[in-house]
Design a protein around this motif. Structure first.
Motif, mmCIF file in Angstrom:
data_model
loop_
_atom_site.group_PDB
_atom_site.id
_atom_site.type_symbol
_atom_site.label_atom_id
_atom_site.label_comp_id
_atom_site.label_asym_id
_atom_site.label_seq_id
_atom_site.Cartn_x
_atom_site.Cartn_y
_atom_site.Cartn_z
ATOM 1 N N SER A 183 0.831 -1.205 0.000
ATOM 2 C CA SER A 183 0.000 0.000 0.000
ATOM 3 C C SER A 183 0.868 1.257 0.000
ATOM 4 N N ASP A 184 1.971 1.236 0.768
ATOM 5 C CA ASP A 184 2.890 2.381 0.764
ATOM 6 C C ASP A 184 3.478 2.599 -0.633
ATOM 7 N N ALA A 185 3.807 1.489 -1.296
ATOM 8 C CA ALA A 185 4.382 1.576 -2.637
ATOM 9 C C ALA A 185 3.375 2.161 -3.624
ATOM 10 N N ALA A 186 2.121 1.721 -3.541
ATOM 11 C CA ALA A 186 1.094 2.236 -4.443
ATOM 12 C C ALA A 186 0.881 3.728 -4.213
ATOM 13 N N ALA A 187 0.859 4.156 -2.939
ATOM 14 C CA ALA A 187 0.701 5.575 -2.624
ATOM 15 C C ALA A 187 1.900 6.373 -3.118
ATOM 16 N N ALA A 188 3.089 5.773 -3.010
ATOM 17 C CA ALA A 188 4.304 6.453 -3.452
ATOM 18 C C ALA A 188 4.285 6.676 -4.962
ATOM 19 N N VAL A 189 3.764 5.705 -5.716
ATOM 20 C CA VAL A 189 3.682 5.854 -7.173
ATOM 21 C C VAL A 189 2.832 7.067 -7.531
ATOM 22 N N THR A 190 1.688 7.202 -6.875
ATOM 23 C CA THR A 190 0.801 8.334 -7.144
ATOM 24 C C THR A 190 1.470 9.654 -6.777
ATOM 25 N N ALA A 191 2.126 9.676 -5.614
ATOM 26 C CA ALA A 191 2.777 10.903 -5.150
ATOM 27 C C ALA A 191 3.935 11.305 -6.072
ATOM 28 N N ILE A 192 4.676 10.310 -6.526
ATOM 29 C CA ILE A 192 5.828 10.603 -7.393
ATOM 30 C C ILE A 192 5.365 11.099 -8.754
ATOM 31 N N GLU A 193 4.287 10.533 -9.274
ATOM 32 C CA GLU A 193 3.757 11.011 -10.554
ATOM 33 C C GLU A 193 3.345 12.483 -10.460
ATOM 34 N N SER A 194 2.697 12.840 -9.337
ATOM 35 C CA SER A 194 2.315 14.239 -9.127
ATOM 36 C C SER A 194 3.554 15.120 -9.001
ATOM 37 N N ALA A 195 4.583 14.605 -8.266
ATOM 38 C CA ALA A 195 5.815 15.366 -8.089
ATOM 39 C C ALA A 195 6.525 15.594 -9.423
ATOM 40 N N LEU A 196 6.515 14.582 -10.289
ATOM 41 C CA LEU A 196 7.157 14.720 -11.597
ATOM 42 C C LEU A 196 6.452 15.780 -12.451
ATOM 43 N N THR A 197 5.120 15.782 -12.394
ATOM 44 C CA THR A 197 4.360 16.782 -13.146
ATOM 45 C C THR A 197 4.710 18.191 -12.674
ATOM 46 N N ASN A 198 4.720 18.377 -11.350
ATOM 47 C CA ASN A 198 5.056 19.696 -10.787
ATOM 48 C C ASN A 198 6.496 20.082 -11.081
ATOM 49 N N LEU A 199 7.396 19.093 -11.006
ATOM 50 C CA LEU A 199 8.818 19.364 -11.246
ATOM 51 C C LEU A 199 9.054 19.791 -12.689
ATOM 52 N N ASN A 200 8.391 19.130 -13.624
ATOM 53 C CA ASN A 200 8.550 19.505 -15.034
ATOM 54 C C ASN A 200 8.087 20.934 -15.272
ATOM 55 N N SER A 201 7.001 21.335 -14.610
ATOM 56 C CA SER A 201 6.516 22.714 -14.742
ATOM 57 C C SER A 201 7.526 23.698 -14.160
ATOM 58 N N ALA A 202 8.099 23.329 -13.009
ATOM 59 C CA ALA A 202 9.090 24.194 -12.369
ATOM 60 C C ALA A 202 10.337 24.340 -13.236
ATOM 61 N N LEU A 203 10.786 23.219 -13.828
ATOM 62 C CA LEU A 203 11.955 23.267 -14.700
ATOM 63 C C LEU A 203 11.666 24.114 -15.944
ATOM 64 N N SER A 204 10.441 24.040 -16.426
ATOM 65 C CA SER A 204 10.065 24.859 -17.581
ATOM 66 C C SER A 204 10.146 26.335 -17.235
ATOM 67 N N ARG A 205 9.674 26.695 -16.035
ATOM 68 C CA ARG A 205 9.736 28.103 -15.619
ATOM 69 C C ARG A 205 11.178 28.566 -15.455
ATOM 70 N N LEU A 206 12.009 27.729 -14.862
ATOM 71 C CA LEU A 206 13.426 28.087 -14.703
ATOM 72 C C LEU A 206 14.116 28.199 -16.062
ATOM 73 N N GLY A 207 13.778 27.285 -16.964
ATOM 74 C CA GLY A 207 14.369 27.338 -18.299
ATOM 75 C C GLY A 207 13.984 28.603 -19.042
ATOM 76 N N THR A 208 12.725 29.009 -18.902
ATOM 77 C CA THR A 208 12.275 30.252 -19.531
ATOM 78 C C THR A 208 13.013 31.447 -18.949
ATOM 79 N N GLY A 209 13.202 31.437 -17.621
ATOM 80 C CA GLY A 209 13.944 32.525 -16.979
ATOM 81 C C GLY A 209 15.380 32.583 -17.442
ATOM 82 N N SER A 210 16.015 31.413 -17.553
ATOM 83 C CA SER A 210 17.405 31.370 -18.020
ATOM 84 C C SER A 210 17.513 31.871 -19.456
ATOM 85 N N LYS A 211 16.538 31.507 -20.292
ATOM 86 C CA LYS A 211 16.549 31.959 -21.688
ATOM 87 C C LYS A 211 16.391 33.467 -21.764
ATOM 88 N N SER A 212 15.517 34.020 -20.916
ATOM 89 C CA SER A 212 15.324 35.476 -20.903
ATOM 90 C C SER A 212 16.617 36.189 -20.536
#
Length: 275
Positions: A183-212
């Protein structure tokens, strides 16, 4: 009138020679400095304009340094974010494998140990993603980082910070997250998927800032080059012309000396009147 007290010819010759010497000194100074306007006495208006433009160029050098610092800081944050993304992908793989109900306890324990090692590595990366005392991803840099955008210091370019720590706003994972049970593993999969989505958005914002920052740095470099070219157009001497003028004035100087010598010998003709 013949006179030994007043030699008008010598006066004229001396005036012309002094004028030639003055012009010669000016040309030699231009050749020595490479500047047609090297001080305010050469041309006060042009000198003032050139000095203002030099101040602008100096300010743009400070802007470039500020942009370089900001770019390096954001690039460090991006590199750390990429590494965290890779770790999350590995963690998801471990958690997904541990969520298999048919997995034996020994395998689950081994997967859990690997998972926790990867989890702790995220904290290590976040803590060390620092450049010049600024860390954009550990939650300590409130407001992110600012870089100068103009020589007057009135405009800035800002890049917001992104809290990528385990329990931060991006990942949202607990420092105690594990996959010890199915059950911990199943919950971790869901949490990590959400974290990856948020992280990709954050990296996109940082990349845009670096490009600017990079785009503005290129613009500042071109602007500085244009200003320096403009200063050169205003104050630089044409050395080819000055060289030709130098030779001409040197000949005039020699002729002036000869003319003065002739004029100075004129009063001696008065002695012929008394023979």
């Amino acid at each position: 009138m013949a006179s030994v007290n007043t030699n008008a010819g010598a006066m004229v010759a001396l005036q012309n020679l002094n004028k030639t010497n003055s012009q010669l000194q000016t040309v030699q100074n231009r050749i020595n400095t490479g500047l047609a306007v090297s001080s305010a006495k050469d041309n006060g208006g042009i000198y003032a304009i050139a000095q203002n433009m030099r101040a602008e160029v100096g300010g743009l050098r400070a802007v470039t340094n500020s942009l370089d610092l900001a770019v390096s800081t954001v690039d460090v944050a991006l590199a750390a974010g990429d590494a965290i993304s890779d770790l999350l992908i590995e963690m998801k793989e471990k958690a997904l494998a541990a969520s298999d109900v048919s997995l034996d306890s020994a395998s689950r324990t081994a997967l859990d140990e690997d998972f926790k090692a990867l989890r702790d590595q995220i904290s290590t990366i976040v803590e060390n993603a620092e450049f010049n005392g600024t860390n954009l991803i550990d939650g300590s840099s409130s407001g992110g980082i600012s870089a100068l955008a103009n020589a007057k210091g009135t405009n800035t370019i800002n890049v917001a910070d992104e809290d990528m720590s385990l329990s931060g706003t991006i990942l949202g994972l607990s420092s105690g997250t594990d996959i010890a049970t199915q059950s911990d593993a199943a919950a971790a999969v869901t949490a990590i998927e959400s974290a990856l989505t948020n992280l990709n958005s954050a990296l996109s914002r940082l990349g845009t800032g670096s490009k600017s920052l990079e785009i503005h740095k290129t613009f500042v470099s071109k602007l500085s080059d244009s200003l320096e070219k403009g200063i050169g157009n205003l104050v630089d001497a044409d050395l080819a012309k000055e060289s030709a003028r130098l030779q001409s004035l040197q000949v005039k100087q020699q002729l002036g000396i000869q003319a003065l010598s002739i004029a100075n010998s004129a009063p001696s003709t008065v002695l012929g009147f008394f023979r």
